[in-house]
Design a protein around this motif. Structure first.
Motif, PDB file in Angstrom:
ATOM      1  N   VAL A  50      -4.225  -9.916  -3.536  1.00 30.00           N
ATOM      2  CA  VAL A  50      -4.504  -9.300  -2.241  1.00 30.00           C
ATOM      3  C   VAL A  50      -3.210  -9.108  -1.454  1.00 30.00           C
ATOM      4  O   VAL A  50      -2.972  -8.042  -0.877  1.00 30.00           O
ATOM      5  CB  VAL A  50      -5.526 -10.145  -1.433  1.00 30.00           C
ATOM      6  N   PHE A  51      -2.358 -10.134  -1.455  1.00 31.74           N
ATOM      7  CA  PHE A  51      -1.079 -10.015  -0.740  1.00 31.74           C
ATOM      8  C   PHE A  51      -0.215  -8.898  -1.336  1.00 31.74           C
ATOM      9  O   PHE A  51       0.428  -8.145  -0.623  1.00 31.74           O
ATOM     10  CB  PHE A  51      -0.309 -11.334  -0.767  1.00 31.74           C
ATOM     11  N   PHE A  52      -0.205  -8.801  -2.657  1.00 31.50           N
ATOM     12  CA  PHE A  52       0.548  -7.736  -3.316  1.00 31.50           C
ATOM     13  C   PHE A  52       0.005  -6.370  -2.905  1.00 31.50           C
ATOM     14  O   PHE A  52       0.765  -5.453  -2.586  1.00 31.50           O
ATOM     15  CB  PHE A  52       0.491  -7.899  -4.832  1.00 31.50           C
ATOM     16  N   GLY A  53      -1.298  -6.220  -2.905  1.00 30.46           N
ATOM     17  CA  GLY A  53      -1.932  -4.960  -2.509  1.00 30.46           C
ATOM     18  C   GLY A  53      -1.612  -4.588  -1.079  1.00 30.46           C
ATOM     19  O   GLY A  53      -1.287  -3.441  -0.769  1.00 30.46           O
ATOM     20  N   LEU A  54      -1.696  -5.561  -0.167  1.00 32.46           N
ATOM     21  CA  LEU A  54      -1.385  -5.297   1.242  1.00 32.46           C
ATOM     22  C   LEU A  54       0.081  -4.928   1.421  1.00 32.46           C
ATOM     23  O   LEU A  54       0.423  -4.000   2.167  1.00 32.46           O
ATOM     24  CB  LEU A  54      -1.741  -6.518   2.091  1.00 32.46           C
ATOM     25  N   SER A  55       0.949  -5.639   0.739  1.00 32.08           N
ATOM     26  CA  SER A  55       2.373  -5.354   0.825  1.00 32.08           C
ATOM     27  C   SER A  55       2.686  -3.959   0.284  1.00 32.08           C
ATOM     28  O   SER A  55       3.450  -3.195   0.885  1.00 32.08           O
ATOM     29  CB  SER A  55       3.164  -6.405   0.045  1.00 32.08           C
ATOM     30  N   ASN A  56       2.090  -3.635  -0.830  1.00 37.59           N
ATOM     31  CA  ASN A  56       2.285  -2.314  -1.423  1.00 37.59           C
ATOM     32  C   ASN A  56       1.777  -1.215  -0.496  1.00 37.59           C
ATOM     33  O   ASN A  56       2.399  -0.170  -0.349  1.00 37.59           O
ATOM     34  CB  ASN A  56       1.552  -2.257  -2.765  1.00 37.59           C
ATOM     35  N   GLN A  57       0.635  -1.439   0.126  1.00 36.76           N
ATOM     36  CA  GLN A  57       0.050  -0.457   1.034  1.00 36.76           C
ATOM     37  C   GLN A  57       0.954  -0.234   2.239  1.00 36.76           C
ATOM     38  O   GLN A  57       1.121   0.887   2.703  1.00 36.76           O
ATOM     39  CB  GLN A  57      -1.343  -0.917   1.467  1.00 36.76           C
ATOM     40  N   LEU A  58       1.589  -1.279   2.728  1.00 35.69           N
ATOM     41  CA  LEU A  58       2.508  -1.154   3.847  1.00 35.69           C
ATOM     42  C   LEU A  58       3.737  -0.331   3.468  1.00 35.69           C
ATOM     43  O   LEU A  58       4.219   0.487   4.260  1.00 35.69           O
ATOM     44  CB  LEU A  58       2.927  -2.532   4.363  1.00 35.69           C
ATOM     45  N   VAL A  59       4.230  -0.538   2.267  1.00 31.75           N
ATOM     46  CA  VAL A  59       5.388   0.228   1.798  1.00 31.75           C
ATOM     47  C   VAL A  59       5.030   1.711   1.682  1.00 31.75           C
ATOM     48  O   VAL A  59       5.771   2.582   2.116  1.00 31.75           O
ATOM     49  CB  VAL A  59       5.906  -0.321   0.447  1.00 31.75           C
ATOM     50  N   VAL A  60       3.862   1.996   1.125  1.00 29.83           N
ATOM     51  CA  VAL A  60       3.421   3.385   0.973  1.00 29.83           C
ATOM     52  C   VAL A  60       3.234   4.029   2.338  1.00 29.83           C
ATOM     53  O   VAL A  60       3.673   5.165   2.564  1.00 29.83           O
ATOM     54  CB  VAL A  60       2.125   3.454   0.132  1.00 29.83           C
ATOM     55  N   SER A  61       2.608   3.337   3.259  1.00 28.53           N
ATOM     56  CA  SER A  61       2.416   3.873   4.610  1.00 28.53           C
ATOM     57  C   SER A  61       3.755   4.135   5.294  1.00 28.53           C
ATOM     58  O   SER A  61       3.939   5.178   5.932  1.00 28.53           O
ATOM     59  CB  SER A  61       1.604   2.906   5.466  1.00 28.53           C
ATOM     60  N   PHE A  62       4.685   3.205   5.159  1.00 26.85           N
ATOM     61  CA  PHE A  62       6.010   3.368   5.758  1.00 26.85           C
ATOM     62  C   PHE A  62       6.693   4.618   5.215  1.00 26.85           C
ATOM     63  O   PHE A  62       7.239   5.421   5.958  1.00 26.85           O
ATOM     64  CB  PHE A  62       6.859   2.121   5.469  1.00 26.85           C
ATOM     65  N   LYS A  63       6.636   4.797   3.895  1.00 25.53           N
ATOM     66  CA  LYS A  63       7.269   5.962   3.268  1.00 25.53           C
ATOM     67  C   LYS A  63       6.623   7.254   3.749  1.00 25.53           C
ATOM     68  O   LYS A  63       7.308   8.211   4.107  1.00 25.53           O
ATOM     69  CB  LYS A  63       7.175   5.860   1.756  1.00 25.53           C
ATOM     70  N   GLU A  64       5.312   7.307   3.759  1.00 19.26           N
ATOM     71  CA  GLU A  64       4.611   8.528   4.171  1.00 19.26           C
ATOM     72  C   GLU A  64       4.889   8.863   5.636  1.00 19.26           C
ATOM     73  O   GLU A  64       5.135  10.020   5.975  1.00 19.26           O
ATOM     74  CB  GLU A  64       3.114   8.376   3.935  1.00 19.26           C
ATOM     75  N   GLU A  65       4.863   7.858   6.496  1.00 17.91           N
ATOM     76  CA  GLU A  65       5.109   8.094   7.917  1.00 17.91           C
ATOM     77  C   GLU A  65       6.543   8.549   8.166  1.00 17.91           C
ATOM     78  O   GLU A  65       6.796   9.429   8.994  1.00 17.91           O
ATOM     79  CB  GLU A  65       4.780   6.839   8.725  1.00 17.91           C
ATOM     80  N   ASN A  66       7.499   7.970   7.442  1.00 18.48           N
ATOM     81  CA  ASN A  66       8.894   8.377   7.597  1.00 18.48           C
ATOM     82  C   ASN A  66       9.122   9.791   7.052  1.00 18.48           C
ATOM     83  O   ASN A  66       9.893  10.555   7.622  1.00 18.48           O
ATOM     84  CB  ASN A  66       9.835   7.389   6.922  1.00 18.48           C
ATOM     85  N   THR A  67       8.455  10.129   5.964  1.00 21.43           N
ATOM     86  CA  THR A  67       8.582  11.481   5.412  1.00 21.43           C
ATOM     87  C   THR A  67       8.095  12.508   6.418  1.00 21.43           C
ATOM     88  O   THR A  67       8.750  13.526   6.655  1.00 21.43           O
ATOM     89  CB  THR A  67       7.795  11.599   4.092  1.00 21.43           C
TER      90      THR A  67
END
Length: 106
Positions: free
Chosen positions: A2-19
Motif C-alpha cells: 500500500v505504501f509503495f502504491g501511494l508513493s508511486n501515485q504521488l510521483v505520477v501526480s507530481f509529474k503530470e501536474e508539472n508537465t
C-alpha cells in the motif's frame, strides 16, 4: 504494498501536474482543454520563431511569473539553443521524393 502504491501515485501526480504547468508556461497559445487540442501546432517558419522566442522570454521571466520554486541557480544561467540541420535538401513535389545531403551543420 500500500505504501509503495501511494508513493508511486504521488510521483505520477507530481509529474503530470508539472508537465501541465510547463506546457502552460512555455507553449505559446496552450489552452490545456484537451491533449488532442492542436492549438500549439506550428505551420510556418514564423510560427516556429515566435514559439522559440516565446519560450526564451518565458524562461527569462520565470522567477517573476511562476508561483512555485521554478527558477535558475545563478543569474548568469541561461538558455542555450542549438540547431542542427542537413546542409542541403530538396523535395520534388510531383512525387514527394526527398534528396538529402546527409552531412549536417550545427
Amino acid at each position: 504494498l500500500v505504501f509503495f502504491g501511494l508513493s508511486n501515485q504521488l510521483v505520477v501526480s507530481f509529474k503530470e501536474e508539472n508537465t501541465v504547468a510547463f506546457k502552460h508556461l512555455f507553449l505559446k497559445g496552450y489552452s490545456g482543454t484537451d491533449e488532442d487540442d492542436y492549438s500549439c501546432s506550428i505551420y510556418t517558419q514564423q510560427d516556429a520563431y515566435d514559439s522559440i522566442f516565446y519560450v526564451i522570454n518565458q524562461y527569462r521571466n520565470l522567477k517573476n511569473i511562476s508561483l512555485g520554486t521554478l527558477g535558475y541557480e545563478r543569474e548568469e544561467s541561461g538558455l542555450k539553443i542549438c540547431k542542427q540541420q542537413y546542409k542541403r535538401g530538396t523535395m520534388l513535389p510531383s512525387n514527394d521524393t526527398l534528396n538529402i545531403d546527409v552531412s549536417t551543420e550545427t
